[in-house]
Design an enzyme around this catalytic site. Structure first.
Site, PDB file in Angstrom:
ATOM      1  N   TYR A  47     -37.216   4.516  -5.710  1.00 21.14           N
ATOM      2  CA  TYR A  47     -36.682   3.227  -5.246  1.00 21.14           C
ATOM      3  C   TYR A  47     -35.289   3.033  -5.804  1.00 21.14           C
ATOM      4  CZ  TYR A  47     -39.159  -0.093  -2.380  1.00 21.14           C
ATOM      5  OH  TYR A  47     -39.655  -0.775  -1.309  1.00 21.14           O
ATOM      6  N   GLU A  49     -32.870   0.120  -4.740  1.00 27.19           N
ATOM      7  CA  GLU A  49     -32.188  -1.016  -4.095  1.00 27.19           C
ATOM      8  C   GLU A  49     -30.841  -1.252  -4.762  1.00 27.19           C
ATOM      9  OE1 GLU A  49     -34.814  -4.348  -4.203  1.00 27.19           O
ATOM     10  OE2 GLU A  49     -36.077  -3.572  -2.609  1.00 27.19           O
ATOM     11  N   ASP A 193     -19.083   2.301  18.187  1.00 23.91           N
ATOM     12  CA  ASP A 193     -20.345   2.967  17.871  1.00 23.91           C
ATOM     13  C   ASP A 193     -20.209   4.382  18.427  1.00 23.91           C
ATOM     14  OD1 ASP A 193     -22.866   4.051  17.899  1.00 23.91           O
ATOM     15  OD2 ASP A 193     -23.869   2.242  18.627  1.00 23.91           O
ATOM     16  N   THR A 219     -24.927   7.093  14.369  1.00 26.66           N
ATOM     17  CA  THR A 219     -26.155   7.725  13.903  1.00 26.66           C
ATOM     18  C   THR A 219     -25.735   9.053  13.291  1.00 26.66           C
ATOM     19  OG1 THR A 219     -26.460   8.783  16.046  1.00 26.66           O
ATOM     20  CG2 THR A 219     -27.635   6.716  15.688  1.00 26.66           C
ATOM     21  N   LYS A 222     -27.456  12.996  16.017  1.00 27.25           N
ATOM     22  CA  LYS A 222     -27.220  13.496  17.388  1.00 27.25           C
ATOM     23  C   LYS A 222     -26.310  14.722  17.282  1.00 27.25           C
ATOM     24  CE  LYS A 222     -28.096   9.037  19.575  1.00 27.25           C
ATOM     25  NZ  LYS A 222     -28.187   8.037  18.515  1.00 27.25           N
ATOM     26  N   ARG A 228     -32.364  11.796  10.820  1.00 26.87           N
ATOM     27  CA  ARG A 228     -32.316  10.531  11.557  1.00 26.87           C
ATOM     28  C   ARG A 228     -31.785   9.445  10.623  1.00 26.87           C
ATOM     29  NH1 ARG A 228     -34.731  11.695  15.970  1.00 26.87           N
ATOM     30  NH2 ARG A 228     -34.257   9.649  16.764  1.00 26.87           N
TER      31      ARG A 228
HETATM   32  C1  LIG Z   1     -24.690   4.556  21.088  1.00 26.73           C
HETATM   33  C2  LIG Z   1     -25.949   4.421  20.270  1.00 26.73           C
HETATM   34  N1  LIG Z   1     -25.967   3.564  19.255  1.00 26.73           N
HETATM   35  C3  LIG Z   1     -27.078   3.381  18.509  1.00 26.73           C
HETATM   36  C4  LIG Z   1     -28.215   4.085  18.769  1.00 26.73           C
HETATM   37  C5  LIG Z   1     -29.454   3.768  17.975  1.00 26.73           C
HETATM   38  O1  LIG Z   1     -29.776   4.715  17.075  1.00 26.73           O
HETATM   39  P1  LIG Z   1     -31.239   4.700  16.387  1.00 26.73           P
HETATM   40  O2  LIG Z   1     -32.182   5.207  17.395  1.00 26.73           O
HETATM   41  O3  LIG Z   1     -31.032   5.592  15.204  1.00 26.73           O
HETATM   42  O4  LIG Z   1     -31.508   3.292  15.978  1.00 26.73           O
HETATM   43  C6  LIG Z   1     -28.245   5.010  19.810  1.00 26.73           C
HETATM   44  C7  LIG Z   1     -29.473   5.772  20.065  1.00 26.73           C
HETATM   45  O5  LIG Z   1     -29.653   6.493  20.953  1.00 26.73           O
HETATM   46  C8  LIG Z   1     -27.084   5.168  20.591  1.00 26.73           C
HETATM   47  O6  LIG Z   1     -27.067   6.000  21.635  1.00 26.73           O
END
Ligand SMILES: Cc1ncc(COP(=O)(O)O)c(C=O)c1O
Length: 426
Positions: A47, A49, A193, A219, A222, A228
């Site tokens: 843990y 935090e 994002d 993320t 990918k 993950r």
């Molecule tokens: C552009 C984008 N942002 C965020 C996410 C969310 O990621 P997670 O599934 O790890 O929450 C995805 C997932 O496919 C995504 O394509």
């Protein structure tokens, strides 16, 4: 130790599924043995935090070093000034940005979900659309590319406090500079994002959004090929207070607001074993071998898109700049839904996902499209020649999606081809 057969037999089944099949889901990849070992290590027991050096638990000296390593490598990878590596997922990273930058009910703008956007960018069934006031921009119906003129008009009319660029199903490079100018006109925060193309950006094959955006999220699983998870990054604006205040009325730096938004805002203890695996993946992404991999991902996607178009398939926007593409099935197979196409391909051990296409006339449960991506198959060593063979096999299945003998013949071919492409999996 007794083996838990119920669980481990299923893990073995999943292992076989992954090894035998052709994985074309654009958001998936296969991690290295070291990434997987870090995830399955004793670090899961701890843990921690808080942040390195400021924890709410004792015994964090070692995980502090692990987390700092992940932070330093991530900063180096993208030239970031500040990062937070704790978000459990991409959606969590985005939720933290909302919590740091907006108040409940505030307006923000993202790409329309049915035009390639992500759930966490304003879908009505997601926290982003439920707790905040979402408006959206679209792709142009003719070109399939983001309609920047419409984006600007909508932003000026709606005055969102946050503008989000980034998508789940968009195969083109973004004009971040143009969106930043729009954001500056209305005093909005600009967030990118980069979850999908993050690996290609790390390899320098696509523009780095940190040069233009106030905040970047991604993320790690990918194209980046890590465990993950999610992360948040800030570039040159990292200590800009922007006049935002916390709930005590104090003006805070954006980096401080984001740290508090992750913990204690939306999460408890960070997953330090996953952070260890993130550190390994960032280390891998800094190597020349990873850059070669990313180049191959992009090359494979371009060859795959062209092969589809040569067979008369319509690729939304007419091609790809990154690792993915969206096939609109309507011109070639007007009766075939994405749902049935996905099912037939999965039966042939070719894994992909149904996807809405822009201006789709079918529901998200049926859809008229399929999304394909090359990150996972490229990790297995696939080059351009296999892309041509894969498109050939996909076409064979889609021309006859309810013929079991046809599907079985393709599946046998897929299984035999994939024996030539070994992978690490456990
Ligand atoms: C552009 C984008 N942002 C965020 C996410 C969310 O990621 P997670 O599934 O790890 O929450 C995805 C997932 O496919 C995504 O394509």
């Amino acid at each position: 130790m007794n083996r838990d057969n119920a669980v481990f037999d299923l893990i073995e089944k999943e292992h076989l599924r992954q090894v035998r099949g052709i994985e074309l889901i654009a958001s998936e990849n296969f991690v290295s043995e070291e990434v997987m070992r870090a995830m399955g290590s004793c670090v899961t027991n701890k843990y921690a935090e808080g942040l390195p050096g400021h924890r709410y638990y004792g015994g964090c000296e070692v995980v502090d070093q692990i987390e700092r390593l992940a932070q330093d490598r991530l900063k180096e990878l993208y030239g970031a000034e500040w990062v937070n590596v704790q978000p459990h997922s991409g959606a969590q990273a985005n939720a933290a940005v909302f919590l740091a930058c907006l108040k409940s009910g505030d307006k923000f703008m993202g790409l329309n979900l049915s035009h390639g956007g992500h759930l966490s960018h304003g879908s009505q069934v997601n926290f982003s659309g439920l707790m905040f006031n979402a408006c959206c921009y679209n792709v142009n119906q003719e070109t399939g590319m983001v309609d920047y003129e419409e984006l600007e008009k909508t932003a000026l009319a709606e005055q969102p406090k946050l503008i989000i660029a980034g998508a789940s199903a968009y195969s083109r490079e973004w004009d971040y500079e143009r969106i930043r100018k729009v954001a500056d006109q209305i005093g909005a925060i600009f967030m990118v994002d980069m979850a999908h193309p993050a690996g290609l950006i790390a390899a320098g094959l696509l523009k780095n959004p940190l040069k233009y955006a106030h905040i970047v999220t991604t993320t790690t699983h990918k194209t980046l090929r890590g465990p993950r998870g999610g992360v948040i990054l800030l570039g040159k604006d990292f200590d800009n207070p922007w006049g935002y205040t916390n709930n005590k009325g104090e003006v805070k730096k954006m980096s401080q607001l984001l740290d508090s938004a992750v913990f204690p805002g939306i999460q408890g203890g960070p997953l330090e074993h996953v952070i260890a695996a993130k550190a390994v993946a960032f280390g891998e992404a800094l190597t020349p071998a990873y850059k070669e991999y990313a180049k191959q991902v992009q090359k494979n996607a371009a060859v795959m898109a062209k092969a589809f178009m040569d067979k008369g398939y319509n690729i939304v926007s007419g091609g790809t700049d990154n690792h993915c593409m969206l096939v609109d099935l309507r011109n070639k197979f007007p009766e075939l839904t994405g749902k049935l196409a996905e099912k037939a391909l999965v039966a042939a051990d070719i894994t992909t996902n149904k996807n809405m296409v822009p201006f789709d006339t079918r529901s998200p449960f049926l859809t008229s499209g399929l999304r394909f991506g090359t990150p996972a198959i490229t990790t297995r060593g696939a080059k351009e020649d296999l892309m041509l063979e894969i498109v050939e096999m996909i076409d064979t299945v889609l021309c006859n999606p309810e013929n079991d003998a046809n599907i079985k013949a393709v599946r046998e071919k897929v299984n035999s081809i994939m024996m030539e492409y070994p992978m690490f999996a456990w």
